[in-house]
Design a protein around this motif. Structure first.
Motif, mmCIF file in Angstrom:
data_model
loop_
_atom_site.group_PDB
_atom_site.id
_atom_site.type_symbol
_atom_site.label_atom_id
_atom_site.label_comp_id
_atom_site.label_asym_id
_atom_site.label_seq_id
_atom_site.Cartn_x
_atom_site.Cartn_y
_atom_site.Cartn_z
ATOM 1 N N PRO A 26 59.759 45.188 104.640
ATOM 2 C CA PRO A 26 58.785 44.519 103.775
ATOM 3 C C PRO A 26 59.371 44.086 102.440
ATOM 4 O O PRO A 26 58.958 43.074 101.882
ATOM 5 N N ALA A 27 60.324 44.831 101.912
ATOM 6 C CA ALA A 27 60.938 44.445 100.646
ATOM 7 C C ALA A 27 61.737 43.152 100.796
ATOM 8 O O ALA A 27 61.747 42.312 99.891
ATOM 9 N N ALA A 28 62.370 42.972 101.946
ATOM 10 C CA ALA A 28 63.118 41.735 102.191
ATOM 11 C C ALA A 28 62.168 40.548 102.317
ATOM 12 O O ALA A 28 62.449 39.457 101.812
ATOM 13 N N ALA B 27 53.150 35.131 92.778
ATOM 14 C CA ALA B 27 53.932 35.742 93.864
ATOM 15 C C ALA B 27 54.349 37.157 93.491
ATOM 16 O O ALA B 27 54.302 38.070 94.319
ATOM 17 N N LEU B 28 54.757 37.367 92.237
ATOM 18 C CA LEU B 28 55.130 38.708 91.804
ATOM 19 C C LEU B 28 53.930 39.663 91.809
ATOM 20 O O LEU B 28 54.060 40.831 92.160
ATOM 21 N N VAL B 29 52.778 39.162 91.409
ATOM 22 C CA VAL B 29 51.567 40.002 91.429
ATOM 23 C C VAL B 29 51.237 40.415 92.856
ATOM 24 O O VAL B 29 50.918 41.578 93.123
ATOM 25 N N VAL B 30 51.342 39.500 93.790
ATOM 26 C CA VAL B 30 51.060 39.818 95.193
ATOM 27 C C VAL B 30 52.047 40.846 95.713
ATOM 28 O O VAL B 30 51.682 41.782 96.435
ATOM 29 N N VAL B 31 53.312 40.710 95.348
ATOM 30 C CA VAL B 31 54.325 41.676 95.786
ATOM 31 C C VAL B 31 53.993 43.062 95.245
ATOM 32 O O VAL B 31 54.058 44.054 95.974
ATOM 33 N N PHE C 2 51.026 44.715 97.160
ATOM 34 C CA PHE C 2 51.177 45.082 98.559
ATOM 35 C C PHE C 2 52.395 45.936 98.866
ATOM 36 O O PHE C 2 52.573 46.368 99.994
ATOM 37 N N LEU C 3 53.247 46.191 97.885
ATOM 38 C CA LEU C 3 54.387 47.077 98.161
ATOM 39 C C LEU C 3 54.193 48.435 97.557
ATOM 40 O O LEU C 3 53.563 48.720 96.662
#
Length: 84
Positions: free
Chosen positions: A22-24, A76-80, A83-84
């Motif tokens: 998921p990190a990739a 995009a950073l907020v979504v990451v 969800f991570l």
């Protein structure tokens, strides 16, 4: 830049077509969002500088339009981080 994207696509397809880490996948999503924002800013920035050279009153409009594509990367950073 596009050669690296092509190599990444070939690597993903050779491993079965999925990103198992998921990190990739998150790094790929943020990287592609940043690439798209940079591509958008290229045209907007040159047009804004040209407009400001003609009329100094367009500084605020040019600044807002230049910063606007960066909100895609921030989203995009907020979504990451959610969800991570």
């Amino acid at each position: 830049m596009f050669e690296a994207t092509n190599e990444l696509g070939n690597l993903v397809l050779s491993t079965g077509g999925t990103l198992n880490n998921p990190a990739a996948a998150a790094a790929l999503a943020v990287g592609l969002a940043a690439l798209g924002a940079g591509y958008a800013e290229r045209g907007i920035g040159s047009a804004a500088v040209g407009a400001m050279a003609e009329d100094d009153d367009l500084f605020v409009n040019g600044l807002i339009l230049t910063v606007l594509p960066e909100t895609i990367v921030i989203l995009a950073l907020v979504v990451v981080f959610l969800f991570l």
